[in-house]
Design a protein around this motif. Sequence first.
Motif, short mmCIF file in Angstrom:
data_model
loop_
_atom_site.label_atom_id
_atom_site.label_comp_id
_atom_site.label_asym_id
_atom_site.label_seq_id
_atom_site.Cartn_x
_atom_site.Cartn_y
_atom_site.Cartn_z
N HIS B 5 1.05 -1.37 -0.02
CA HIS B 5 0.14 0.45 -0.56
C HIS B 5 1.19 1.39 0.24
O HIS B 5 1.93 0.90 0.53
N PRO B 6 0.82 2.46 -0.23
CA PRO B 6 1.13 2.95 -0.47
C PRO B 6 0.96 3.96 1.09
O PRO B 6 0.14 3.98 1.59
N HIS B 30 -2.68 2.19 -7.96
CA HIS B 30 -3.06 1.10 -6.81
C HIS B 30 -4.94 0.69 -6.19
O HIS B 30 -5.05 -0.26 -5.94
N CYS B 34 -7.41 -1.99 -4.78
CA CYS B 34 -6.96 -1.93 -3.37
C CYS B 34 -7.94 -1.01 -2.81
O CYS B 34 -8.14 -0.20 -2.87
N CYS B 37 -7.26 1.35 0.58
CA CYS B 37 -6.58 2.91 -0.04
C CYS B 37 -7.68 3.50 -0.57
O CYS B 37 -7.87 4.86 -0.54
ZN ZN Z 1 -3.32 -0.16 -0.62
#
Ligand code: ZN
Lengths: 385, 141
Positions: B5-6, B30, B34, B37
């Motif tokens: 994850h960022p 991403h 995801c 996030c």
């Molecule tokens: Zn993520």
Amino acid sequence: MKRIIEEIFTKENERYNLRGLGFFKTPEHEAALCLKEFPFDPLESLSSYRERILDKYYRLRGFSLFCREHIRDEMFEKGIFIIMKRELVQRIKGSKRTDTDKYLAPENDSVSFLLTEKQFQEIYALNFGCIRATFNTPEELRQYCDSLLNTYFPLEEKSVISEFINNTTPFWEKFYIKIRPICSAICFRMSGAGFQNFADDFWSDTCVVINRFITSESRPSNLNARSIISYAVGILKNKNRELGRLRRKANIDIDNLKYKLTDEDEELFFNNPATLSSNFKSHDFHFSTNIDIQDQYAVRGYFVVILYNEEHPLHNELTEGLQDKIANLFLHYIDGISYEEIVHRNKGDITEKEMAKEAARLRQEIKRVKETLLKRYYKLMEKYR
Amino acid sequence: MNGGHPNMEKISDYLTNRLSIEEEISVQEHLHSCSECMEKVRRMRSLRDSIFDGQDKTEEESTFIRIVKSTAFKAAAAVIILAGITLFIRESLRTTEEVTIQYQIFQEREQIDPPLYIDTFSTEDSLYYIEQYGEDFEEGK
Ligand SMILES: [Zn+2]
């Protein structure tokens, strides 16, 4: 899929202020229109879809005509100013620190990449006044801005010095921040741990004196970045000598003054997690580079970044004493839970009359917390600018 | 993002337009895969939009301008300095971040005591400069 396309258009809007410019209706509307015109192939990657359709989409929506028609609008001009300043922040991050900055700008900040409104207006009049270039997408517009900035930045030392001589506020502001720790250091050297009580006064006095000196006719003719900071230091040192003389006059027992830290002080200064260099907010963190206060997306976004991110160095300063109330604020503002439901969660089943009273109280409380947080945030922006 | 994850800093930079186009696209890739996030970004935006709903803060006069203006009218030095004398005798230990570093520099200087010239000014103290600016300040004028 719809969600990520909405995200792309939301981001496009945040990045280029397209709704503010009058180009976008809403990001959701644009996303729906885009998906209708350019269906997404599930086998295609998002970045390839993005690359493939954004360009076409902006052409379809007539971005280049929109630019031509709005180039003289104040809103449009402001939008370009913000885009250019954001580009310059990227350059501060990505380029080697200039010698001018070494002497005149705080750490992580720059006077060599400082764009004032006045200079922007000159650039705009010269390059956007009779524009021949067409911009099919906001990205092309940004690239054009970027190429313009290449021809002006980083500013030469000579140009920076003339901004100082002409008393251009944004340049002086950076320099005032620059000399603040130096001022603290010199005061500390002279006066020990109690330095902080007058370091700020010394700092502001020094700011006034150096500004008057450099902007007056009596300044030396061959000023450069290094000599400006040297004069500031000289002024500070003279001030400290003044303090020394007054001290003697005031019959203070000099032997008892604190010049050095005791072991106990040392414990507090060096072995305290709160004083770790990584926590030196005013060194690592400048709102002036992090937030362009004319850029509402940045101002608002940064507030949420500090409030939401518990690990942000300013989070505790912003939220101190309000944590419980902030939890309710999140429930209401983020999760969209009604005041009544929050009361119900906290208090269980209560009478209708009690519920009305408690919900009204909670509403007031959330409103007050919001106001307090915003007030603190604007104060922080001033403090760490 | 190395597949993970960022981090919060990246998400924050994404939200405040501080990423390059390439970085921005990589965050969006991403977010696409995801939901966790994506939800974080949604929550932060939703907080931003509801908090600032109806708010319009105009720029205030900056601290420095106010400092400079107010100081100009002060009866200045004597008052400040006398107040300072009384105050600094008290062992106030409010820590100021910069000072820790400066103090270390001063401590080091007391052992090595290098030559120091700052243009037209005397050579005492200000080791800060040697640390900050290196040789420039040792060359003399
Ligand atoms: Zn993520």
